[in-house]
Design an enzyme around this catalytic site. Sequence first.
Site, mmCIF file in Angstrom:
data_model
loop_
_atom_site.group_PDB
_atom_site.id
_atom_site.type_symbol
_atom_site.label_atom_id
_atom_site.label_comp_id
_atom_site.label_asym_id
_atom_site.label_seq_id
_atom_site.Cartn_x
_atom_site.Cartn_y
_atom_site.Cartn_z
ATOM 1 N N LYS A 1 0.843 -1.201 0.000
ATOM 2 C CA LYS A 1 0.000 0.000 0.000
ATOM 3 C C LYS A 1 0.877 1.250 0.000
ATOM 4 O O LYS A 1 1.763 1.383 0.835
ATOM 5 C CB LYS A 1 -0.908 0.004 1.236
ATOM 6 N N THR B 1 -7.560 9.579 9.395
ATOM 7 C CA THR B 1 -7.288 8.322 8.694
ATOM 8 C C THR B 1 -7.011 7.180 9.681
ATOM 9 O O THR B 1 -6.409 6.182 9.323
ATOM 10 C CB THR B 1 -6.065 8.480 7.775
ATOM 11 N N GLY C 1 -7.192 3.934 11.481
ATOM 12 C CA GLY C 1 -7.820 2.635 11.221
ATOM 13 C C GLY C 1 -8.001 2.285 9.754
ATOM 14 O O GLY C 1 -8.715 1.328 9.422
ATOM 15 N N THR C 2 -7.330 3.011 8.876
ATOM 16 C CA THR C 2 -7.515 2.737 7.444
ATOM 17 C C THR C 2 -6.983 1.350 7.058
ATOM 18 O O THR C 2 -7.605 0.646 6.267
ATOM 19 C CB THR C 2 -6.825 3.807 6.574
ATOM 20 N N GLY C 3 -5.839 0.967 7.630
ATOM 21 C CA GLY C 3 -5.250 -0.341 7.302
ATOM 22 C C GLY C 3 -6.142 -1.477 7.765
ATOM 23 O O GLY C 3 -6.357 -2.463 7.042
ATOM 24 N N CYS C 4 -6.683 -1.321 8.976
ATOM 25 C CA CYS C 4 -7.574 -2.343 9.537
ATOM 26 C C CYS C 4 -8.819 -2.478 8.655
ATOM 27 O O CYS C 4 -9.266 -3.582 8.337
ATOM 28 C CB CYS C 4 -8.008 -1.952 10.946
HETATM 29 O O1 PXL Z 1 -3.618 0.423 12.598
HETATM 30 C C1 PXL Z 1 -2.988 -0.535 13.304
HETATM 31 C C2 PXL Z 1 -3.707 -0.959 14.527
HETATM 32 C C3 PXL Z 1 -4.191 -2.229 14.616
HETATM 33 N N1 PXL Z 1 -4.822 -2.701 15.698
HETATM 34 C C4 PXL Z 1 -5.031 -1.931 16.755
HETATM 35 C C5 PXL Z 1 -4.592 -0.630 16.746
HETATM 36 C C6 PXL Z 1 -3.925 -0.116 15.613
HETATM 37 C C7 PXL Z 1 -3.488 1.268 15.578
HETATM 38 O O2 PXL Z 1 -3.660 2.042 16.455
HETATM 39 O O3 PXL Z 1 -4.824 0.114 17.812
HETATM 40 C C8 PXL Z 1 -5.747 -2.473 17.951
#
Ligand code: PXL
Length: 266
Positions: free
Chosen positions: A173, A204, A206-209
């Site tokens: 990404k 932004t 939590g975008t990856g999650c």
């Molecule tokens: O974005 C990565 C991530 C994944 N999981 C949890 C997070 C974060 C970023 O803060 O808190 C629980």
Amino acid sequence: MKKVLTIAGSDSSAGAGIQADLKTFAAHGVYGLSVITAVTAQNTQGVTAVENLTNAIVAKQLEAIFSDIAVDAVKIGMVSQAKTISVIAEKLTEYKAPQIVVDTVMVSSSGYPLLEPKAQQVLVRELLPLAAVVTPNIPEAEVLSGLKIRSCDDMKEAACCIREMGPQHVLVKGGHALGDPVDVLFDGAEFTILSGKRINTKHTHGTGCTLSSAIAANLAKGLSAAEAVCRAKEFITMAIEHSLDIGRGAGPTHHFYGLYEKSGML
Ligand code: PXL
């Protein structure tokens, strides 16, 4: 209804982690299940503490789900500790879990470490070979491949290198690079370049999650990996375009904007 499991950490501000994953599943019309690996204390400004759950309770959560429910896809997010990664890999293999998406979470966007240094090798050795799709961002792709990424060609080279570690598809990404973001998907034979427009927002979190969960939901619905990734990118683009100004820092994306708009709720 298709069933999709997230194995990840809890984010008290609900922009990332388990909470983002379950919202993403709900927005895709799939039934979300969750195995919690850690509890993080955080808000839009950063992470202040992380408490990892024991390997025993992680294993028990996995057994409870897989002994009862036919899971259609799995997304793996934050798993900090080497031994927990091993337990997860063992259980997913034992239960022959299908369509595994691995988000190689290493640090929070605010800079807090979410993967112990010695756990990185275990992630590569035990989790990547199980993955249908792995979704590193540029810093993570650099760590995994050992390459410095400065161009789209570098992203392709890193994707090739990471694919050698066992996943079927690698999505590097490009959001961390400057300018309009370009993502690179590699299936071992062909590269697909996904280009987007940079959205001017700081919200932004939590975008990856969200992206990796959307990919898992789309795979559960029977889409090919390439189609699952393309549609997930459209979903995260919509969610960032309408992200929420909640708190004083980086707010969450809007997982339900599309649905709310259609239903006349906005
Ligand atoms: O974005 C990565 C991530 C994944 N999981 C949890 C997070 C974060 C970023 O803060 O808190 C629980």
